[in-house]
Write an enzyme that holds these catalytic residues in place. Structure first.
Site, PDB file in Angstrom:
ATOM      1  N   GLU A 307       0.657  -1.183   0.109  1.00 28.12           N
ATOM      2  CA  GLU A 307      -0.067   0.114  -0.167  1.00 28.12           C
ATOM      3  C   GLU A 307       0.830   1.250  -0.136  1.00 28.12           C
ATOM      4  O   GLU A 307       0.661   2.162   0.772  1.00 28.12           O
ATOM      5  CB  GLU A 307      -1.005  -0.011   1.118  1.00 28.12           C
ATOM      6  N   ASP A 386      -8.399  -8.896   4.493  1.00 30.18           N
ATOM      7  CA  ASP A 386      -8.271  -7.594   5.447  1.00 30.18           C
ATOM      8  C   ASP A 386      -9.277  -7.193   6.429  1.00 30.18           C
ATOM      9  O   ASP A 386     -10.062  -6.542   6.141  1.00 30.18           O
ATOM     10  CB  ASP A 386      -8.181  -6.546   4.556  1.00 30.18           C
ATOM     11  N   GLU A 414     -12.412  -1.173  12.050  1.00 28.89           N
ATOM     12  CA  GLU A 414     -12.479  -0.585  10.796  1.00 28.89           C
ATOM     13  C   GLU A 414     -13.529  -1.012  10.124  1.00 28.89           C
ATOM     14  O   GLU A 414     -14.449  -0.337   9.323  1.00 28.89           O
ATOM     15  CB  GLU A 414     -10.966  -0.877  10.209  1.00 28.89           C
TER      16      GLU A 414
HETATM   17  O1  GCW Z   1      -7.225  -2.290   6.447  1.00 33.75           O
HETATM   18  C1  GCW Z   1      -6.019  -1.404   5.729  1.00 33.75           C
HETATM   19  C2  GCW Z   1      -6.379  -0.033   6.431  1.00 33.75           C
HETATM   20  C3  GCW Z   1      -5.080   0.764   6.158  1.00 33.75           C
HETATM   21  C4  GCW Z   1      -4.116   0.282   7.010  1.00 33.75           C
HETATM   22  C5  GCW Z   1      -3.780  -1.032   6.376  1.00 33.75           C
HETATM   23  C6  GCW Z   1      -2.615  -2.194   7.202  1.00 33.75           C
HETATM   24  C7  GCW Z   1      -2.289   1.216   8.277  1.00 33.75           C
HETATM   25  O2  GCW Z   1      -7.617   0.331   5.666  1.00 33.75           O
HETATM   26  O3  GCW Z   1      -5.626   1.986   6.699  1.00 33.75           O
HETATM   27  O4  GCW Z   1      -2.924   0.897   6.902  1.00 33.75           O
HETATM   28  O5  GCW Z   1      -4.897  -1.906   6.419  1.00 33.75           O
HETATM   29  O6  GCW Z   1      -3.245  -2.820   7.998  1.00 33.75           O
HETATM   30  O7  GCW Z   1      -1.328  -1.684   6.797  1.00 33.75           O
END
Ligand code: GCW
Length: 878
Positions: A307, A386, A414
């Site tokens: 990311e 995720d 989240e």
């Molecule tokens: O779920 C995603 C989140 C990001 C996060 C990433 C991660 C810190 O949307 O905000 O970044 O995972 O776990 O690295």
């Protein structure tokens, strides 16, 4: 020193107690700062008060002795009595210290680090209470465990308690940024940082560490895994050391997220190639600087090649190269590296039916098994995507037999309602911990893997000692907590998740029900009805959330390119993020089979792979994660996929409403402020569950054209759309995505530009607010006469506090402000909110009118009103 009370002293204390009890009844029984440690359940009973007696003088032992007294006084609502006057002499110390002072007390001599023994011993007419720890941290954990016992039972344990944690790594991660914001934090600003440095006042850090210690958490990574480079700038390390100082007395070691490109970004090197000797030297020096100020520094967490974060791939190197570089420089100091397996390509090709984000962690890390240094722990999110509300266990747990691993979960919600929804996550975590991956064709639960038992994994970073016993096994659990200054997690019942995380990391064999009961008794009350109701609500909450947001393992249907909160079904599709569910007119789901799909199912050990490969053996709740099927496909439950989608969403919304009803029944039995606060949250949740239900149901009805066998989808008895009302001022708008508004449309009151005279603009403080003109929507009621609940569905936008009123035949019956802080800056499912006015008498021909007064960028947008037969349930607590 142990002070024994004389009878006269005792009498005077008890008299004092009576007075204090009376006084304390008016005290607020729950503040989030103290969370579950602010318990006062046994006020009217004979107290168990401890006398202060730490055998050793280490900070953790002193904290242990203090906590016993503080806790026992709180439990009995006794304030103002000096803490040396307790009834129970206590011996609080390490095994060696207790042996020396009380050789006859039968403490096991083989207590390992962090473990403890609690027992009592009769001395003449008094009871000596002994808390012995395998080390100082164990002493502290023992003190908290004793309080936990008393808080639940109002007695001392009848037989000794002996406990040891099964995992050495029990950490929380915080995604705090240096400017005080928190990524995916839902509880206000950082307790650690502000304006590019550690906060002046770090007392909240100490309070937090105390909470962590009380549930056995021994590490805290304080900064975001994204954008971590500035934290290692030399000038910043002293301020990080101040944070570590606050946590140390509580046995919580500080860790930091690091940016693998730091040597280049902040170190002035041309490269950050993990195999470059200059790079290694840079890290050695940096780690030396850290340990000089933070001698018990726990280690680094790394997010790399993920990311947008830099990583070893820039130099054609692999994660093991980066992890081992850091591990080698940390090892001499006793530090570890938590290398995250959350590495994937976020520019996948949607049109490639073989592309699959779920495959990434295993594809990248499995070939590296055995190549990591012993103080590296690969940190694996529980599922392959995720933190989804429903996804399978990551196959990587079974794919690393010669590498330490840890499971990463999210305490911050989240994808699970962001603390605005009650979702108790322990049942989901437990399901993952207990999942048997059948590695090597034998029982291998995920918990046995991360405990290090399944594959005999000692944790190399901690060599152990004759005193602390053999070196601990395995990895552990990491909970992304993202606490903030607003009651730690922003919502009182969400604290059950922080509590449950610590308890499961300590002992993954505890059940979610047990943990819920423990938490409730300590946090809310010990009344059996309170305990059973709250526990039931907690246990119902995750299945309910899955039901109204699901379905069937399709991954989140929330807005994945924005808030991750409200519904936005197509946001997952046709982009590179790979959170696809591939819903098409004829079918839905990701084919992840080996035979015809992405092959992901084949990453599991053979028995599990076989189960997921076949439609016949894939459980319904993961069907769409593994298979693409027609909507008419029949589930094991006997329902078709489409009918399941309809049914589960109606059921889920009902379940959400029931949570509120159950809570309402506790009126008068719990703290009134807590009752009101949680009641309002649950009412919001029930309304938002309807937003979710309607979005998903109307979306799939339109897409498939298959009607709901129960006749609900697309039919909303009593609903009066705003776009069909007689409108004054309001303009009809199309909501995006369309499924987030009933019928895809809403009405919005156009913003009026401020018309202040110039002179006033120069003195904005003196300006009296300009009356914004109201818009109105009016309908004529045509149903039978009777008592009704009138729900108004509106969009509560930030910033700005729009104002609404509801009137019947021009008589205003209620008004309210849209003052919530919800995501998204335009009307959509993130901020669609329901206000319900209960018990309104209506007769045919009555005129119902909603007036909306916009404020700033909140245009008082309105979706519909709904007139439902009155249910004598939730009281409107707005
Ligand atoms: O779920 C995603 C989140 C990001 C996060 C990433 C991660 C810190 O949307 O905000 O970044 O995972 O776990 O690295």
């Amino acid at each position: 020193m142990t002070v024994v009370c004389t009878t006269a002293q005792k009498k005077s204390i008890l008299a004092g107690i009576a007075l204090l009890l009376a006084a304390s009844l008016t005290a607020n029984s729950q503040t989030a700062d103290q969370a579950w440690l602010d318990h006062t359940p046994w006020r009217s009973t004979h107290p168990i008060l401890f006398a202060r007696s730490a055998l050793g003088k280490s900070p953790m032992e002193l904290k242990a002795a203090d906590e016993l007294m503080r806790g026992s006084h709180l439990l009995y609502g006794i304030f103002g009595v000096t803490t040396d006057e307790g009834d129970y002499p206590t011996a609080v110390g390490t095994v060696d210290e207790v042996h020396k002072a009380y050789p006859d007390v039968p403490i096991p001599s083989d207590l390992t680090s962090d473990s403890f023994w609690i027992g009592t011993s009769q001395r003449r007419r008094r009871t000596l209470v002994v808390v012995a720890g395998g080390d100082e941290r164990g002493v502290l954990y023992g003190a908290f465990a004793l309080l936990r016992f008393i808080a639940q039972n109002n007695s001392l344990p009848k037989s000794p308690i002996i406990e040891r944690p099964v995992m050495p790594i029990r950490w929380v991660d915080e995604w705090d940024n240096f400017d005080g914001t928190i990524e995916r934090g839902y509880a206000g600003r950082s307790i650690f940082f502000e304006k590019g440095k550690a906060r002046e006042d770090l007392s909240a850090v100490s309070e937090y560490a105390r909470l962590l210690a009380s549930i056995g958490i021994n590490g805290c990574n304080v900064n975001n895994v994204n954008g971590a480079a500035p934290f290692l700038v030399a000038d910043n390390i002293p301020s990080l050391a101040r944070i570590a100082d606050e946590m140390r007395p509580w046995g919580v070691r500080m860790a930091l997220s690091v940016d693998i490109a730091s040597p280049q970004k902040i170190g002035g090197l041309q490269t950050f190639d993990p195999l470059d000797p200059d790079v290694k030297e840079w890290w050695e020096t940096k780690v030396g600087e850290i340990y000089a100020l933070i001698p018990d520094f726990a280690g680094f967490t790394v997010k790399a090649d993920s990311e947008g974060q830099a990583g070893p791939a820039s130099y054609g190197r692999r994660p093991a190269d980066a992890a081992n570089l850091l591990a080698a420089v940390l090892a001499p100091h006793g530090g570890v590296v938590l290398y995250r397996a959350f590495v994937y390509n976020n520019r996948l090709d949607y049109n490639d039916l073989k592309a699959d984000r779920a495959r990434a962690a295993y594809d990248i890390f499995h070939p590296l098994d055995g190549k990591f240094l012993p103080n590296v722990i690969v940190q694996i999110k529980y599922g392959p995507i995720d933190f989804q509300a429903e996804e399978p266990v990551s196959p990587l747990f079974a794919g690393l037999e010669r590498t330490n691993s840890a499971m990463e979960v999210q305490i911050t919600q989240e994808y699970t309602g962001q603390q605005r929804h009650l979702v108790y996550l322990a049942p989901m975590w437990k399901e993952k911990l207990d999942f048997d991956l059948r590695a090597q064709n034998r029982p291998t639960t995920v918990k046995s893997i991360i405990e290090g038992k399944a594959f005999n994994r000692p944790l190399g970073g901690n060599p152990g000692s004759p005193r602390t016993g053999p070196r601990p096994w395995g990895g552990g659990m990491i909970g992304v907590a993202n606490v903030g200054r607003d009651g730690w997690l922003g919502s009182p019942l969400a604290l059950a998740n922080l509590y449950a995380f610590g308890r499961l990391a300590w002992n993954p064999n505890l059940t979610p029900e047990q943990i819920a009961a423990e938490w409730t008794k300590q946090s809310i009350g010990t009344d059996p009805q309170v305990v059973s109701t709250v526990d039931k609500m907690l246990m119902q909450s995750w299945p309910a959330y899955v039901d109204y947001t699901g379905p069937l393992g399709a991954e989140t249907l929330a807005d994945i390119t924005g808030s991750h909160y409200g519904p936005n079904i197509e946001s997952s599709e046709r982009n590179g993020w790979g959170q696809w569910h591939r819903d098409e007119a004829n079918g839905i789901g990701m084919d992840r089979t080996v035979a015809t799909g992405t092959g992901f199912a084949g990453q599991y050990p053979p028995q599990v792979a076989r189960a997921y490969e076949s439609l016949a053996t894939t459980p319904d709740d993961l069907l769409l994660f593994f298979h693409h099927v027609p909507y008419t496909y029949r589930l094991h439950s006997g329902k078709t996929v489409i009918q399941h989608i309809y049914d589960s969403h109606y059921q889920g919304a009902d379940e959400a409403e029931r949570l509120g009803e159950e809570w309402t029944a506790l009126k008068g039995k719990i703290d009134s402020q807590l009752f009101g606060d949680v009641g309002a949250r649950l009412e919001y949740q029930a309304g938002h569950a309807i937003v979710w239900r309607d979005a998903i149901v109307q979306y799939f009805l339109k897409l498939t054209g298959i009607p709901d066998a129960e006749g609900r989808a697309g039919h909303f008895p009593g609903r009066l759309e705003a776009e069909n009302a007689r409108l004054t001022g309001y303009k009809v708008i199309n909501v995006t995505p369309w499924e987030d508004a009933s019928g895809g449309k809403a009405v919005s009151c156009p913003a009026v530009a401020p018309t202040q005279p110039k002179a006033q603009q120069e003195h904005p403080i003196d300006v009296s607010p300009v009356e914004a003109p109201a818009c109105s929507a009016e309908w004529t009621y045509n149903g039978p006469p009777g008592r009704y609940d009138i729900a108004v569905q509106y969009f509560d936008l930030q910033p700005g506090i729009a104002h609404f009123t509801l009137a019947v035949n021009d008589r205003q019956i209620v008004s309210w402000s849209a003052n919530d802080s919800l995501p998204s800056k335009r009307p959509d499912g993130d901020n669609s909110t329901r206000f319900t006015m209960r018990g309104v008498e209506l007769k045919p021909g009555d005129r119902l009118r909603v007036d909306g007064v916009p404020d700033g960028s909140d245009p008082a947008a309105l979706d519909y009103i709904e007139v439902d037969p009155a249910a004598a349930v939730l009281s409107a607590s707005h």
